[in-house]
Design a protein around this motif. Structure first.
Motif, PDB file in Angstrom:
ATOM      1  N   UNK A 190       0.822  -1.203   0.000  1.00 59.68           N
ATOM      2  CA  UNK A 190       0.000   0.000   0.000  1.00 59.68           C
ATOM      3  C   UNK A 190       0.864   1.264   0.000  1.00 59.68           C
ATOM      4  N   UNK A 191       1.925   1.262   0.806  1.00 60.16           N
ATOM      5  CA  UNK A 191       2.792   2.441   0.880  1.00 60.16           C
ATOM      6  C   UNK A 191       3.486   2.673  -0.459  1.00 60.16           C
ATOM      7  N   UNK A 192       3.932   1.602  -1.087  1.00 60.42           N
ATOM      8  CA  UNK A 192       4.599   1.739  -2.378  1.00 60.42           C
ATOM      9  C   UNK A 192       3.646   2.283  -3.438  1.00 60.42           C
ATOM     10  N   UNK A 198       5.895   7.933  -7.068  1.00 59.37           N
ATOM     11  CA  UNK A 198       6.677   8.990  -7.720  1.00 59.37           C
ATOM     12  C   UNK A 198       7.498   9.685  -6.647  1.00 59.37           C
ATOM     13  N   UNK A 199       8.385  10.572  -7.087  1.00 57.04           N
ATOM     14  CA  UNK A 199       9.171  11.355  -6.142  1.00 57.04           C
ATOM     15  C   UNK A 199      10.391  10.622  -5.621  1.00 57.04           C
ATOM     16  N   UNK A 312      10.857  -2.713  -2.085  1.00 56.97           N
ATOM     17  CA  UNK A 312      11.500  -2.502  -3.385  1.00 56.97           C
ATOM     18  C   UNK A 312      10.696  -3.187  -4.485  1.00 56.97           C
ATOM     19  N   UNK A 313      10.264  -4.415  -4.235  1.00 55.20           N
ATOM     20  CA  UNK A 313       9.455  -5.135  -5.224  1.00 55.20           C
ATOM     21  C   UNK A 313       8.170  -4.381  -5.542  1.00 55.20           C
ATOM     22  N   UNK A 317       6.845  -2.288  -9.087  1.00 61.53           N
ATOM     23  CA  UNK A 317       5.557  -2.483  -9.751  1.00 61.53           C
ATOM     24  C   UNK A 317       4.790  -1.178  -9.869  1.00 61.53           C
ATOM     25  N   UNK A 318       4.836  -0.360  -8.815  1.00 60.41           N
ATOM     26  CA  UNK A 318       4.100   0.907  -8.831  1.00 60.41           C
ATOM     27  C   UNK A 318       4.659   1.872  -9.862  1.00 60.41           C
ATOM     28  N   UNK A 319       5.955   1.839 -10.071  1.00 58.31           N
ATOM     29  CA  UNK A 319       6.596   2.780 -11.001  1.00 58.31           C
ATOM     30  C   UNK A 319       6.764   2.213 -12.406  1.00 58.31           C
TER      31      UNK A 319
END
Length: 341
Positions: A190-192, A198-199, A312-313, A317-319
């Motif tokens: 959730x945090x990722x 971004x950022x 990191x994983x 995925x988020x980026x």
């Protein structure tokens, strides 16, 4: 240019394999810690990149036990100087140019040298007077297994140097890592997906947990290509925290003072993830993950790093930046033989 290294695992495969490798190393270490001779008044811990990060928490533990120990990234020692009596050099691959070069120079100057490496053969083992090799476990490009086994071996060597015995907590660590990674995964995902989509990221840790900060920042840079910087808590308080804002997320690792820092950071519009042992009060507005209590500083740092590997994983995925995708072809960092120095 050195040949591009071959990796046995992708990042996720490495994460799945690292606990089993840790079990093997922990079981094999008793009887091998004599390689760090007792009674050395001045020890230099040497490593570069992730290996330099791995030195930080064992360094703090050794100093806390009253030993005279320093840390170098190898590039800041152009000659073998000082009253160093033992160099302990860490390299996952055993092929880091700077590390092999430093060990070669100190050994030529008459200083005892010990290499700690995952690799069974290689330039660093050839350069050092003694070597602790860990079996040549397959690793990933963004290191998983190699980091875990070399860090654990160094931590157990440091126990022996500081107290004359390996702390019993290392035997429990594989199970504790698996439990902590599983328990915290959903929160990290959730945090990722939110704060880290971004950022940039500032990663801040107490001195005892500095390995966690440095290793996590490097993982975030090498994997999902996140601009990430590691700080010690006390240094961060003296100015770097002043730029906190919406464009920079924060990972804050430690206990009472770090939770106080998290409260301060949340005065600004920034996202904060705390990594604690669960004994303190997490400030309202922060996201929290916990690691087990009752561990030594170096043991706790290894659990924290393995937990943050999951972050990191999820951030990759988020980026949309795959961890195993190579950003640059490395030049002049790894060597095949000492003759390349």
């Amino acid at each position: 240019m050195s040949a591009a290294p071959m990796y046995g695992y992708g990042y996720e495969e490495g994460r799945r394999a690292e606990v089993a490798a840790l079990r093997e190393v922990v079981a094999a270490m008793p009887g091998r810690t004599h390689l760090w001779p007792a009674g050395r008044p001045r020890v230099l811990l040497a490593g570069i990149g992730a290996s330099h990060a791995a030195l930080a928490s064992p360094l703090y533990a050794l100093r806390a036990a009253g030993l005279d120990v320093a840390r170098t990234d190898c590039s800041d020692h152009p000659v073998a100087i000082g009253d160093v009596e033992l160099v302990v050099a860490l390299s996952q691959s055993g092929r880091s140019r700077e590390t092999a070069d430093l060990v070669t120079r100190f050994r030529a100057a008459g200083v005892d040298t010990l290499a700690v490496t995952n690799a069974d053969t290689g330039p660093l083992r050839e350069a050092a007077g003694a070597a602790l090799t860990l079996g040549g476990f397959p690793d990933s490009r963004v290191s998983t297994v190699g980091f875990v086994v070399t860090y654990a071996a160094l931590g157990m060597l440091a126990d022996e140097a500081a107290t004359g015995r390996i702390d019993d907590g290392w035997r429990r660590l594989p199970d504790l890592i698996e439990e902590a990674v599983s328990a915290n995964d959903a929160v990290l995902a959730d945090f990722a997906a939110g704060a880290l989509a971004s950022g940039s990221v500032d990663v801040v840790a107490s001195a005892a947990q500095q390995t966690t900060a440095e290793a996590a920042a490097l993982l975030l840079r090498e994997g999902p290509l996140v601009p990430a910087t590691a700080y010690g808590t006390r240094s961060y308080l003296h100015g770097p925290m002043d730029s906190a804002g919406a464009d920079t997320a924060h990972l804050v690792i430690g206990d009472a003072r770090e939770l106080a820092l998290a409260r301060q950071l949340l005065e600004k519009p920034t996202a904060v993830l705390t990594v604690t042992d669960g004994t303190g009060v997490v400030p309202s507005g922060a996201v929290s993950v916990t690691v087990p209590t009752g561990l030594t500083g170096p043991q706790r740092a290894l659990v924290e790093v393995c937990v943050l590997q999951a972050l990191v994983s999820h951030t990759a995925a988020a980026r949309g930046n795959p961890v195993d995708e190579i950003a640059f072809t490395r030049e002049d960092t790894k060597i095949a033989a000492l003759a390349e120095l």
